[in-house]
Scaffold this motif. Structure first.
Motif, PDB file in Angstrom:
ATOM      1  N   GLU A 251     101.314 126.497   0.721  1.00  0.00           N
ATOM      2  CA  GLU A 251      99.990 125.856   0.676  1.00  0.00           C
ATOM      3  C   GLU A 251     100.113 124.347   0.903  1.00  0.00           C
ATOM      4  N   ASP A 254     100.647 123.657   4.492  1.00  0.00           N
ATOM      5  CA  ASP A 254      99.421 123.811   5.276  1.00  0.00           C
ATOM      6  C   ASP A 254      98.488 122.618   5.093  1.00  0.00           C
ATOM      7  N   LEU A 255      98.448 122.072   3.865  1.00  0.00           N
ATOM      8  CA  LEU A 255      97.610 120.882   3.637  1.00  0.00           C
ATOM      9  C   LEU A 255      98.083 119.731   4.526  1.00  0.00           C
ATOM     10  N   ASN A 258      97.264 120.321   8.182  1.00  0.00           N
ATOM     11  CA  ASN A 258      95.827 120.165   8.452  1.00  0.00           C
ATOM     12  C   ASN A 258      95.306 118.779   8.109  1.00  0.00           C
ATOM     13  N   ASP A 259      96.219 117.860   7.839  1.00  0.00           N
ATOM     14  CA  ASP A 259      95.840 116.478   7.478  1.00  0.00           C
ATOM     15  C   ASP A 259      94.858 116.424   6.310  1.00  0.00           C
ATOM     16  N   ASN A 260      94.998 117.343   5.400  1.00  0.00           N
ATOM     17  CA  ASN A 260      94.088 117.375   4.252  1.00  0.00           C
ATOM     18  C   ASN A 260      94.682 116.558   3.093  1.00  0.00           C
ATOM     19  N   PHE A 261      94.723 115.239   3.278  1.00  0.00           N
ATOM     20  CA  PHE A 261      95.420 114.389   2.303  1.00  0.00           C
ATOM     21  C   PHE A 261      94.636 114.192   1.007  1.00  0.00           C
ATOM     22  N   GLN A 262      93.341 114.431   1.097  1.00  0.00           N
ATOM     23  CA  GLN A 262      92.545 114.397  -0.135  1.00  0.00           C
ATOM     24  C   GLN A 262      93.040 115.492  -1.088  1.00  0.00           C
ATOM     25  N   GLU A 263      93.283 116.677  -0.520  1.00  0.00           N
ATOM     26  CA  GLU A 263      93.761 117.805  -1.331  1.00  0.00           C
ATOM     27  C   GLU A 263      95.224 117.610  -1.752  1.00  0.00           C
ATOM     28  N   VAL A 264      96.032 116.981  -0.887  1.00  0.00           N
ATOM     29  CA  VAL A 264      97.427 116.653  -1.230  1.00  0.00           C
ATOM     30  C   VAL A 264      97.416 115.771  -2.477  1.00  0.00           C
ATOM     31  N   ARG A 266      94.982 115.514  -4.698  1.00  0.00           N
ATOM     32  CA  ARG A 266      94.481 116.283  -5.860  1.00  0.00           C
ATOM     33  C   ARG A 266      95.545 117.211  -6.436  1.00  0.00           C
ATOM     34  N   GLU A 267      96.330 117.839  -5.561  1.00  0.00           N
ATOM     35  CA  GLU A 267      97.414 118.737  -6.017  1.00  0.00           C
ATOM     36  C   GLU A 267      98.390 117.970  -6.898  1.00  0.00           C
TER      37      GLU A 267
END
Ligand code: NAD
Length: 279
Positions: A251, A254-255, A258-264, A266-267
């Motif tokens: 996961e 995948d973050l 997908n350049d989902n650094f906001q979620e990175v 938060r994790e």
């Protein structure tokens, strides 16, 4: 008090040193499958001398500190040999298989199944540390199956060594230990493997490794002879937690993909909760 220790590595040697300090005048004998370890243990004065099981059965306390695959056989041999007043305890990192193996033995009440949560990545007699057990937890399983007088003797020893006691059933012990110890070792071994693969042609890159790398890869220095049987005996619990760990890594990958650094962010922020548990 007479004590005999079978297996004179990190854990057995540390019991020897700790007991000598906590109980002045204690006589400690030992035995080990490795002649070299037995000689080294004498040279380091961990033990006063060697003893065969025939002689060691006279000891008030017998400690089994061998790898978990050997521990079942050794435990049964020792149970066969001892009289009613001898306390036997072990230190193995897995508990369900051992408790099952000794369950029907007529001398089961001589045995206390224990796991001191104390150690280092080093092994053998040279790794022994006098105060290894100070302020550490000792998990005791199936205490009700040990004779009351022998429970009392064991508790006195553990308290004198400075240990805290937790009681647990063997299955819960193996499940929890898979999360907090066995998974950490696998993670460290595989981190070490990955970095060795990536850096195989640039050995001096390790000069750049900081304390973060050193602390996360420390457990990868541990002994394969000790850890292979632990992974074998606790395979099912380890597979379950490993599955979850691999999912978390996937996961996270995948973050990033997908350049989902906001979620990175938060994790990591959620996982920072670990600070309130371990300081
Ligand atoms: P170690 O490798 O330092 O020492 C084990 C010793 O047992 C060695 O000297 C070896 O020669 C000897 N041995 C092996 N088979 C034997 C046999 N059949 N009869 C007699 N001696 C034998 O390992 P250790 O770290 O001291 O671990 C001992 C036990 O303590 C293991 O069951 C392990 O699961 C448990 N334990 C280890 C740690 C840790 O961090 N290392 C922590 C808690 C519990």
């Amino acid at each position: 008090m007479k004590v005999h220790i079978i297996g004179l590595g990190l854990i057995g040697g540390s019991f020897a040193l700790g007991l000598k300090k906590a109980f002045p005048g204690v006589a400690v004998t030992g035995s080990d499958a490795s002649e070299a370890h037995l000689l080294k243990a004498q040279e380091l004065k961990l033990i006063d001398g060697p003893a065969t099981l025939e002689k060691a059965r006279e000891a008030e306390v017998l400690i089994i500190a061998v790898p978990v695959d050997a521990a079942r056989k050794v435990a049964l041999e020792v149970l066969d040999a001892v009289g009613p007043n001898t306390l036997i305890f072990d230190a193995g990192s897995t508990k369900a298989g051992l408790c099952e193996a000794i369950a029907a033995h007529p001398n089961r009440r001589n045995f206390l199944a224990a796991h001191p949560i104390a150690g280092t990545e080093f092994s053998g007699p040279e790794a022994a540390i006098e105060n290894l057990f100070q302020a550490k937890t000792n998990i005791i399983c199936e205490v009700e199956k040990t004779a009351f007088k022998l429970q009392e003797r064991a508790l006195e020893i553990f308290q004198k060594l400075g240990m805290r006691i937790r009681y647990m059933d063997p299955a819960s012990h193996d499940r929890h230990i898979a999360y907090v110890s066995h998974l950490s070792h696998i993670s460290s071994f595989m981190l070490g493997k990955t970095v060795l693969q990536k850096e195989q042609n640039e050995k001096d890159i390790f000069d750049l490794a900081g304390s973060g790398f050193a602390s996360t890869v420390r457990l990868a220095k541990s002994s394969p002879a000790m850890w292979t049987p632990i992974f074998q005996q606790n395979k099912n619990n380890i597979l379950e937690t490993l599955e979850e760990y691999i999912n978390n890594l996937s996961e996270f990958r995948d973050l990033l993909k997908n350049d989902n650094f906001q979620e990175v962010f938060r994790e990591m922020e959620k996982t920072n909760h670990i600070k309130t548990i371990l300081n």
